[in-house]
Design a protein around this motif. Sequence first.
Motif, PDB file in Angstrom:
ATOM      1  N   ALA A 121       0.830  -1.207   0.000  1.00  0.00           N
ATOM      2  CA  ALA A 121       0.000   0.000   0.000  1.00  0.00           C
ATOM      3  C   ALA A 121       0.864   1.258   0.000  1.00  0.00           C
ATOM      4  CB  ALA A 121      -0.928  -0.002   1.218  1.00  0.00           C
ATOM      5  N   LEU A 124       2.236   1.767  -3.578  1.00  0.00           N
ATOM      6  CA  LEU A 124       1.207   2.287  -4.467  1.00  0.00           C
ATOM      7  C   LEU A 124       0.897   3.746  -4.164  1.00  0.00           C
ATOM      8  CD1 LEU A 124      -1.431  -0.568  -4.869  1.00  0.00           C
ATOM      9  CD2 LEU A 124      -0.251   0.638  -6.702  1.00  0.00           C
ATOM     10  N   VAL A 138      -2.300  -4.453 -13.078  1.00  0.00           N
ATOM     11  CA  VAL A 138      -2.437  -5.154 -11.803  1.00  0.00           C
ATOM     12  C   VAL A 138      -2.701  -6.641 -12.022  1.00  0.00           C
ATOM     13  CG1 VAL A 138      -3.685  -5.241  -9.610  1.00  0.00           C
ATOM     14  CG2 VAL A 138      -3.386  -3.053 -10.787  1.00  0.00           C
ATOM     15  N   VAL A 148      -4.384  -3.483  -1.180  1.00  0.00           N
ATOM     16  CA  VAL A 148      -5.517  -2.595  -1.426  1.00  0.00           C
ATOM     17  C   VAL A 148      -6.264  -2.304  -0.132  1.00  0.00           C
ATOM     18  CG1 VAL A 148      -7.697  -2.328  -2.680  1.00  0.00           C
ATOM     19  CG2 VAL A 148      -5.747  -3.398  -3.796  1.00  0.00           C
ATOM     20  N   LEU A 151      -4.623   0.458   1.640  1.00  0.00           N
ATOM     21  CA  LEU A 151      -4.478   1.695   0.875  1.00  0.00           C
ATOM     22  C   LEU A 151      -5.537   2.702   1.319  1.00  0.00           C
ATOM     23  CD1 LEU A 151      -2.839   2.868  -1.565  1.00  0.00           C
ATOM     24  CD2 LEU A 151      -4.755   2.134  -3.003  1.00  0.00           C
ATOM     25  N   PHE A 161      -6.031   2.077 -13.824  1.00  0.00           N
ATOM     26  CA  PHE A 161      -5.635   0.700 -13.545  1.00  0.00           C
ATOM     27  C   PHE A 161      -6.186  -0.216 -14.628  1.00  0.00           C
ATOM     28  CE2 PHE A 161      -5.781   2.750  -9.370  1.00  0.00           C
ATOM     29  CZ  PHE A 161      -4.535   2.411  -8.862  1.00  0.00           C
ATOM     30  N   VAL A 179      -8.459  -7.495  -7.637  1.00  0.00           N
ATOM     31  CA  VAL A 179      -8.356  -6.290  -6.820  1.00  0.00           C
ATOM     32  C   VAL A 179      -8.718  -5.019  -7.585  1.00  0.00           C
ATOM     33  CG1 VAL A 179      -6.553  -7.323  -5.403  1.00  0.00           C
ATOM     34  CG2 VAL A 179      -5.913  -5.983  -7.389  1.00  0.00           C
ATOM     35  N   ARG A 182     -11.781  -2.971  -6.239  1.00  0.00           N
ATOM     36  CA  ARG A 182     -11.522  -2.301  -4.965  1.00  0.00           C
ATOM     37  C   ARG A 182     -10.540  -1.150  -5.141  1.00  0.00           C
ATOM     38  NH1 ARG A 182     -10.302  -7.255  -1.071  1.00  0.00           N
ATOM     39  NH2 ARG A 182      -9.923  -8.271  -3.067  1.00  0.00           N
ATOM     40  N   LEU A 183      -9.589  -1.304  -6.040  1.00  0.00           N
ATOM     41  CA  LEU A 183      -8.673  -0.200  -6.318  1.00  0.00           C
ATOM     42  C   LEU A 183      -9.429   1.008  -6.863  1.00  0.00           C
ATOM     43  CD1 LEU A 183      -5.489  -1.801  -7.927  1.00  0.00           C
ATOM     44  CD2 LEU A 183      -5.535  -0.231  -5.997  1.00  0.00           C
ATOM     45  N   ARG A 186     -11.413   2.680  -4.060  1.00  0.00           N
ATOM     46  CA  ARG A 186     -10.621   3.407  -3.070  1.00  0.00           C
ATOM     47  C   ARG A 186      -9.950   4.655  -3.637  1.00  0.00           C
ATOM     48  NH1 ARG A 186      -9.642   1.589   1.901  1.00  0.00           N
ATOM     49  NH2 ARG A 186     -10.317  -0.517   2.426  1.00  0.00           N
ATOM     50  N   THR A 187      -9.665   4.653  -4.920  1.00  0.00           N
ATOM     51  CA  THR A 187      -8.896   5.760  -5.497  1.00  0.00           C
ATOM     52  C   THR A 187      -9.714   6.679  -6.391  1.00  0.00           C
ATOM     53  OG1 THR A 187      -8.237   4.456  -7.435  1.00  0.00           O
ATOM     54  CG2 THR A 187      -6.822   4.320  -5.471  1.00  0.00           C
TER      55      THR A 187
END
Length: 337
Positions: A121, A124, A138, A148, A151, A161, A179, A182-183, A186-187
């Motif tokens: 994390a 990244l 990824v 993740v 993160l 991504f 993932v 979820r990436l 979260r971002t």
Amino acid sequence: MKNFAARDKNIKPVGRLEFVIGLVRDEDSSMATRAAWLHYAGGLTQSEVAKRLGLTSLKAHRLIMKANQEGLVKVYIDGEVSECVELEQQLSARYGLNYCEVVPDFDADDLPLRALGIAGAQFLKREMERGEAMLIGVGHGRTLAASVEYLPRTNNRHVRFVSLLGGLTRKFSANPHDVIHRLAERTGAEAYVMPVPFFANTVEDRDVLFSQRGVREVFELAKTADLLIVGIGTAKRKASLVSTGMIEASEIEEIEASGAVGEMLGHFFDRHGKPIETTLSNRTFTLSREELSNRRMVAVVGGKIKADATRSVLESRLLSGLITDERTGRTLMERAP
């Protein structure tokens, strides 16, 4: 490679302790997040937090504990441990790495997901904070999923991504490895997935799926990624590929019998890092070994059960970077010829 400036091995860098408070939209957790923010980021004592929010000290304490228990507070240590730095240098020289990060051990499990997740994390987070337009490819695996989870929530519109391989499994409920979603959550970044299985049933099926609109485009996009983040798997019956239903137990037994030790993005390698051609090779939805050569590719991997597999992939010289734990790093050096 990290900046390996000469330093006294007996001096332990103090470093910087950084707390990251996750963004929360859940109303029940809103007050807990506010209390954690005032305490960790604002430097207020629990009594001061209670006074600021008009609560009792006990209530403020419980709210801060709630934030910790719900994973709203992420802790990063910005500093270096001299023994780990020395090990990073040795691994970089031995395996021709441009980047190497070794984190101290604190997980008792054979697979130190927490330590690796925090380190992954952090890596990244640093990459995304560079502020440059970036496409990150990824892979999947438990270590990437853990990365993740640790993160912090951010808003990175300049980062995108893309999946490096098919992510659908035969057991839909057991898919902790994809993932990408979820990436993106979260971002706030754009994410492109490959809506195909990891392995096709036949070569003909793979060709048909490849011809579908959208699938080929995602593969072409993956070829242009600026950075590849991958995991490493084993060629054992208990491998994640088997537990998630991506391949059958009989298939992995055949692969192991052919001399395979480690796996990365669907490619298998023997203990000397030489690629193993398997019955799955022409049915895999992933980038070819030629397309992975000379790329900025960093693996997040560690643990006793992954040591041999990690060494086999490192010997292939496809990796440019490695993030691992101290115990695994020492094992990789001890077993190196």
